[in-house]
Design an enzyme around this catalytic site. Sequence first.
Site, mmCIF file in Angstrom:
data_model
loop_
_atom_site.group_PDB
_atom_site.id
_atom_site.type_symbol
_atom_site.label_atom_id
_atom_site.label_comp_id
_atom_site.label_asym_id
_atom_site.label_seq_id
_atom_site.Cartn_x
_atom_site.Cartn_y
_atom_site.Cartn_z
ATOM 1 N N LYS A 13 0.822 -1.214 0.000
ATOM 2 C CA LYS A 13 0.000 0.000 0.000
ATOM 3 C C LYS A 13 0.857 1.267 0.000
ATOM 4 C CE LYS A 13 -2.129 -1.188 3.800
ATOM 5 N NZ LYS A 13 -1.390 -2.451 4.058
ATOM 6 N N ARG A 88 -9.575 0.893 9.136
ATOM 7 C CA ARG A 88 -9.128 -0.466 9.410
ATOM 8 C C ARG A 88 -10.156 -1.245 10.211
ATOM 9 N NH1 ARG A 88 -3.216 0.399 9.085
ATOM 10 N NH2 ARG A 88 -2.097 -1.519 9.447
ATOM 11 N N ARG A 127 11.421 -5.357 5.036
ATOM 12 C CA ARG A 127 11.129 -3.925 4.831
ATOM 13 C C ARG A 127 12.102 -3.042 5.627
ATOM 14 N NH1 ARG A 127 5.078 -2.046 5.291
ATOM 15 N NH2 ARG A 127 5.129 -3.244 7.219
ATOM 16 N N ARG A 160 11.364 -1.356 11.250
ATOM 17 C CA ARG A 160 10.326 -1.062 12.230
ATOM 18 C C ARG A 160 10.288 -2.160 13.286
ATOM 19 N NH1 ARG A 160 5.013 -0.155 8.565
ATOM 20 N NH2 ARG A 160 4.105 -1.184 10.380
ATOM 21 N N ARG A 171 -0.355 -8.978 13.664
ATOM 22 C CA ARG A 171 -0.887 -7.960 12.748
ATOM 23 C C ARG A 171 -1.733 -8.593 11.652
ATOM 24 N NH1 ARG A 171 4.376 -5.353 11.114
ATOM 25 N NH2 ARG A 171 3.110 -4.276 9.576
HETATM 26 P P1 ADP Z 1 2.101 -1.935 3.195
HETATM 27 O O1 ADP Z 1 2.071 -0.417 3.198
HETATM 28 O O2 ADP Z 1 0.919 -2.524 2.496
HETATM 29 O O3 ADP Z 1 2.301 -2.502 4.550
HETATM 30 P P2 ADP Z 1 4.683 -1.616 1.814
HETATM 31 O O4 ADP Z 1 4.361 -0.751 0.660
HETATM 32 O O5 ADP Z 1 5.401 -1.000 2.950
HETATM 33 O O6 ADP Z 1 3.346 -2.378 2.330
HETATM 34 O O7 ADP Z 1 5.507 -2.868 1.251
HETATM 35 C C1 ADP Z 1 5.992 -3.898 2.126
HETATM 36 C C2 ADP Z 1 7.409 -4.301 1.714
HETATM 37 O O8 ADP Z 1 7.373 -5.008 0.477
HETATM 38 C C3 ADP Z 1 8.361 -3.121 1.490
HETATM 39 O O9 ADP Z 1 9.627 -3.518 1.909
HETATM 40 C C4 ADP Z 1 8.307 -2.899 -0.030
HETATM 41 O O10 ADP Z 1 9.536 -2.374 -0.531
HETATM 42 C C5 ADP Z 1 8.061 -4.304 -0.563
HETATM 43 N N1 ADP Z 1 7.166 -4.347 -1.734
HETATM 44 C C6 ADP Z 1 6.061 -3.584 -1.958
HETATM 45 N N2 ADP Z 1 5.455 -3.944 -3.125
HETATM 46 C C7 ADP Z 1 6.190 -4.968 -3.637
HETATM 47 C C8 ADP Z 1 6.077 -5.780 -4.830
HETATM 48 N N3 ADP Z 1 5.080 -5.606 -5.706
HETATM 49 N N4 ADP Z 1 7.013 -6.733 -5.032
HETATM 50 C C9 ADP Z 1 8.016 -6.918 -4.132
HETATM 51 N N5 ADP Z 1 8.171 -6.199 -2.996
HETATM 52 C C10 ADP Z 1 7.275 -5.233 -2.741
HETATM 53 P P1 ADP Z 2 1.100 -2.041 7.876
HETATM 54 O O1 ADP Z 2 0.463 -1.500 6.629
HETATM 55 O O2 ADP Z 2 2.400 -2.690 7.642
HETATM 56 O O3 ADP Z 2 0.180 -2.890 8.689
HETATM 57 P P2 ADP Z 2 0.883 0.590 9.161
HETATM 58 O O4 ADP Z 2 2.047 1.475 9.074
HETATM 59 O O5 ADP Z 2 -0.318 0.921 8.332
HETATM 60 O O6 ADP Z 2 1.410 -0.873 8.885
HETATM 61 O O7 ADP Z 2 0.378 0.506 10.672
HETATM 62 C C1 ADP Z 2 1.277 0.247 11.726
HETATM 63 C C2 ADP Z 2 0.501 0.144 13.043
HETATM 64 O O8 ADP Z 2 -0.131 1.416 13.335
HETATM 65 C C3 ADP Z 2 -0.645 -0.861 13.054
HETATM 66 O O9 ADP Z 2 -0.204 -2.170 13.363
HETATM 67 C C4 ADP Z 2 -1.536 -0.282 14.158
HETATM 68 O O10 ADP Z 2 -1.020 -0.551 15.447
HETATM 69 C C5 ADP Z 2 -1.415 1.214 13.923
HETATM 70 N N1 ADP Z 2 -2.438 1.725 12.981
HETATM 71 C C6 ADP Z 2 -2.224 2.282 11.756
HETATM 72 N N2 ADP Z 2 -3.378 2.654 11.184
HETATM 73 C C7 ADP Z 2 -4.362 2.318 12.063
HETATM 74 C C8 ADP Z 2 -5.794 2.427 12.049
HETATM 75 N N3 ADP Z 2 -6.454 2.960 11.001
HETATM 76 N N4 ADP Z 2 -6.468 1.972 13.134
HETATM 77 C C9 ADP Z 2 -5.845 1.457 14.199
HETATM 78 N N5 ADP Z 2 -4.505 1.307 14.270
HETATM 79 C C10 ADP Z 2 -3.764 1.731 13.216
#
Ligand code: ADP
Ligand code: ADP
Length: 215
Positions: A13, A88, A127, A160, A171
């Site tokens: 995302k 969420r 990541r 992280r 998660r």
């Molecule tokens: P999210 O915001 O959904 O948690 P991220 O955009 O942070 O996900 O992506 C998670 C990890 O995977 C990051 O380290 C990113 O560089 C990698 N990543 C994201 N999209 C792809 C893809 N299409 N193929 C391979 N790795 C990816």
């Molecule tokens: P990822 O996409 O990898 O799950 P995020 O960066 O979106 O990670 O979120 C990291 C953490 O921040 C979540 O595990 C949660 O604890 C908190 N968080 C983020 N967005 C929300 C939300 N909309 N509602 C509740 N908790 C949230």
Amino acid sequence: MKIVLLGPPGAGKGTQAEAIIKRFGIVHISTGDIFRKNIKENTPLGLKVKEYTQKGLLVPDEVTVSMVAQRLEEDDCKAGYMLDGFPRTINQAVELDKILNKAGEKLDCALVITADYAKLTERIVGRRICKGCAATYHVTFNPPQKQDVCDKCGSELYQRDDDKEATVVKRLEEYDEKTAPLIDYYEKQGIVKKVDGQQSISAVEKDIADILSAL
Ligand code: ADP
Ligand code: ADP
Ligand code: ZN
């Protein structure tokens, strides 16, 4: 244009939001990024949410919704936005709808990025995030030019706390239980579009750009 990005942790995302917002002239609002910034700066909000994020649990809705409501009032949101990591829970989605309704606005699309669990875990544990500008990298799939240094701003990269394997399972459970039902919620509004997140970063980006261009 107002978009909600849905999908499990690690689906891509944040990566896609960064790539896409420039093309469409909208802002990227990541609740996770806002929480991390507040935790780093030890603000009252940061102190309140830290215990949840560390354990991989969702932050309570009241805290999250009021933070987003405030953010959406800022001027840069008038051009449109991509919400990443919010809503969420069903309750957050209902509250977002109330905010939009009050302003006579609506969402254009709920974009769902899909990927299976093996892929998600692999992506999450590799990541790396920039301490300076929050840009996202992956040690294997999207490495910076120089190890552990951000291409964009030169700051150091870090992993992280909640990206260590122990927290990832929690998660993913939180996602299944509380966030996945949102797909149905937005299906009922007829605004869901799905993208196969297992593809390369650029292929996913192309699919998303095509979907948004056709809206
Ligand atoms: P999210 O915001 O959904 O948690 P991220 O955009 O942070 O996900 O992506 C998670 C990890 O995977 C990051 O380290 C990113 O560089 C990698 N990543 C994201 N999209 C792809 C893809 N299409 N193929 C391979 N790795 C990816
Ligand atoms: P990822 O996409 O990898 O799950 P995020 O960066 O979106 O990670 O979120 C990291 C953490 O921040 C979540 O595990 C949660 O604890 C908190 N968080 C983020 N967005 C929300 C939300 N909309 N509602 C509740 N908790 C949230
Ligand atoms: Zn940076």
